[in-house]
Design an enzyme around this catalytic site. Structure first.
Site, PDB file in Angstrom:
ATOM      1  N   GLY A  75       0.664  -1.102  -0.022  1.00 30.20           N
ATOM      2  CA  GLY A  75       0.030   0.006  -0.074  1.00 30.20           C
ATOM      3  C   GLY A  75       1.022   1.198   0.026  1.00 30.20           C
ATOM      4  CB  SER A  76       0.394   4.475  -1.546  1.00 34.05           C
ATOM      5  OG  SER A  76       0.876   4.528  -2.635  1.00 34.05           O
ATOM      6  N   GLY A  77       1.387   5.300   1.336  1.00 32.02           N
ATOM      7  CA  GLY A  77       1.254   5.873   2.549  1.00 32.02           C
ATOM      8  C   GLY A  77       2.488   5.681   3.509  1.00 32.02           C
ATOM      9  CG  HIS A  78       3.512   2.079   4.326  1.00 31.67           C
ATOM     10  ND1 HIS A  78       2.882   2.256   5.443  1.00 31.67           N
ATOM     11  CD2 HIS A  78       2.800   1.211   3.606  1.00 31.67           C
ATOM     12  CE1 HIS A  78       1.754   1.454   5.569  1.00 31.67           C
ATOM     13  NE2 HIS A  78       1.572   1.012   4.530  1.00 31.67           N
ATOM     14  CG  ASP A  87       0.659  -5.827   0.599  1.00 29.51           C
ATOM     15  OD1 ASP A  87       0.175  -5.156  -0.489  1.00 29.51           O
ATOM     16  OD2 ASP A  87       0.800  -5.286   1.800  1.00 29.51           O
ATOM     17  CG  HIS A 134      -1.330  -0.980   7.134  1.00 35.26           C
ATOM     18  ND1 HIS A 134      -0.923  -1.941   7.424  1.00 35.26           N
ATOM     19  CD2 HIS A 134      -1.124  -0.489   5.927  1.00 35.26           C
ATOM     20  CE1 HIS A 134      -0.033  -2.432   6.435  1.00 35.26           C
ATOM     21  NE2 HIS A 134      -0.254  -1.244   5.559  1.00 35.26           N
TER      22      HIS A 134
END
Lengths: 331, 331
Positions: free
Chosen positions: B54-57, B110, B219
């Site tokens: 996921g993005s945001g990391h 994932d 998350h």
């Protein structure tokens, strides 16, 4: 206060100790003078370069010490100028036959501390010169400043004079170079949130949930005006217009573009700002040939960003390309 | 929501476009598959290495693409796995005769996306192997995960296999190496605050002013327990105890110590944590010989940090020393 802190009085010393431990053999922490210096400084064949300012702006400047950058940084407490006797002692420790260069961001407290420290050191026959950085176009005078403030653009001054000093440039040559870099560098920043100094334990100023501060200073000083919160593109466009028209930067110019995070903004958002600024500059015919996205000069945990442009030329490109080693590493 | 955002649906694409613009000639953004790849990939003499999550990391993983690191990153939307057809298309684009290595942090979504993408690509005779990273010692199972989660320790896996792949290591050799690095890597993190996904516009979970979440997931997944807010030293000591005793790391071991910020914590505070952890490890006879302080794997604007240890050996030291070029630059 949602911060990693033990005793707020030990915030800066504990950080400096951590920097030393993370860089064994390369950086030294001198607790007596709150000082980070290169382990191999001073060198007889090189001007020593010192920057001092309040803490709370990291990586500026204690994490910008290293080969090709600063020889030492002499920080004060959070958002406070270093004591003048620390400036004096730092200058003595770093004294080189080629001289010592003080780089100061333009804040009245920092200037006074460095002027007094310089006088004391000059009385001991240390050769010193000073560069004042004042890249912030937001306001003419400010809470702690007569004239323009010095902010993230100082990294370009440090990088250029740091590279030149490694090659043996004289103190006079470094002053000329540093002033030239400062003269082609402009910055403006803005805040989405306030920041919380550890010793205060609460936000430095109030900013409503639907507000932002355009032109904020890195110590939370008021900017041009408080506005209604806007989208990323509108924010970038306003910062860019203020910066581009100030020098001005013109069609055909090659520039470095820096999007600097103020501490609490994730890097994902900084790239959104960068992309927009890059496109807007292209529309104006200004070529971004060097890109900097990340944290360079912060305001503790403030959410916000600043935009810096530097007009480039072959000499400056070459100096910015030169190798540099700093405390902050990615891999 | 105090964030730099235009349309939340365009948050990831706009960031990726910014990354491409900041790295001309080095990185390519392929909008059709939400993909960042090296401009010189794939190469016939090198296994292609792909990480998706996921993005945001960020900087994980789109800013870890470059020479000596990833060949491509295939991100999903914020905190969402990439679509399996994007994994498939990315794998096809990066196909090399030496094979393609998928590195996946252990989250169920994932893993499913990559397994389906792998099956589709294998049907086209692309040779693929997979490494699962699961360095987080906080909890055995979690909201989105069966088994341990993969967090900031994945950078050591990426760095090691990235370096080995540049030297022509085979797909089988890279799997053995990556699994070995993962087996000596342990992490635990904690949150001082929640984080705000752009599309949600409000905090992902609630955390009281006097509370912190020990063992939080990246998350916002629950950790081991919610505790009363403590000082920096007490927090580090608890993270360190959990990590050290897990492998365990023993007196005489050489280790890499990483203090990773979760996005909203300034680097000054991370060095305070680092200094304490370094001292506590010295007291246990564990030698910190490599130091990493900064943001590697974040959770949007979450204030918090994680602590990672890696047990080193000569081969691993040599791979971690190898040159690497990534999107994130300091100077």
């Amino acid at each position: 206060m949602k911060k990693f802190v033990n005793d707020p009085q030990q915030y800066v010393p504990e950080m400096l100790k951590g920097i030393e431990l993370a860089n064994p053999g390369k950086l030294r922490y001198i607790p007596d003078y709150n000082l980070i210096m290169r382990a191999d400084a001073p060198r007889d064949d090189k001007v020593s370069i010192i920057q001092g300012s309040g803490s709370g702006h990291e990586p500026a400047h204690v994490m910008a010490v290293g080969k090709g950058m600063l020889d030492a940084a002499c920080p004060g407490d959070v958002f406070a100028a270093p004591p003048s006797d620390y400036v004096y002692e730092t200058t003595k420790l770093l004294a080189s036959p080629k001289g010592v260069l003080h780089i100061i961001n333009n804040y009245t407290g920092d200037r006074m501390a460095f002027e007094m420290g310089r006088e004391l050191a000059e009385a001991e026959d240390i050769k010193i010169a000073t560069i004042i950085v004042d890249d912030d176009v937001a306001v003419k005078d400010s809470t702690y400043t007569v004239g323009r403030r010095g902010v993230a653009g100082n990294f370009f001054v440090i990088k250029a004079v740091g590279a030149a000093s490694e090659r043996g440039a004289s103190l006079e040559e470094l002053v000329t170079l540093g002033e030239r870099v400062n003269s082609v560098t402009r910055t403006m920043g803005m805040a989405l949130t306030s920041c919380t100094p550890p010793a205060k334990g609460s936000p430095l100023f109030e900013l409503g949930e639907d507000e932002m501060e355009m032109g904020v200073g890195i110590h939370g000083e008021p900017g041009r005006r408080r506005e209604k919160l806007a989208g990323a593109n509108a924010i970038v466009d306003e910062l860019l217009e203020a910066v581009v028209t100030d020098l001005p930067y013109s069609s055909g110019d090659d520039v470095a573009l820096m999007i600097n995070g103020l501490g609490g903004t994730p890097i994902s958002e900084l790239y959104i700002l960068f992309g927009r600024a890059h496109q807007q500059l292209a529309d104006r015919g200004v070529n971004v040939t060097r890109s900097y996205v990340g944290e360079y000069c912060t305001s503790l945990d403030m959410a916000g960003a600043s935009l810096t442009l530097v007009r480039l030329d072959p000499e400056l490109n070459e100096l910015l390309d030169a190798p540099a080693e700093v405390a902050v590493r990615i891999f």
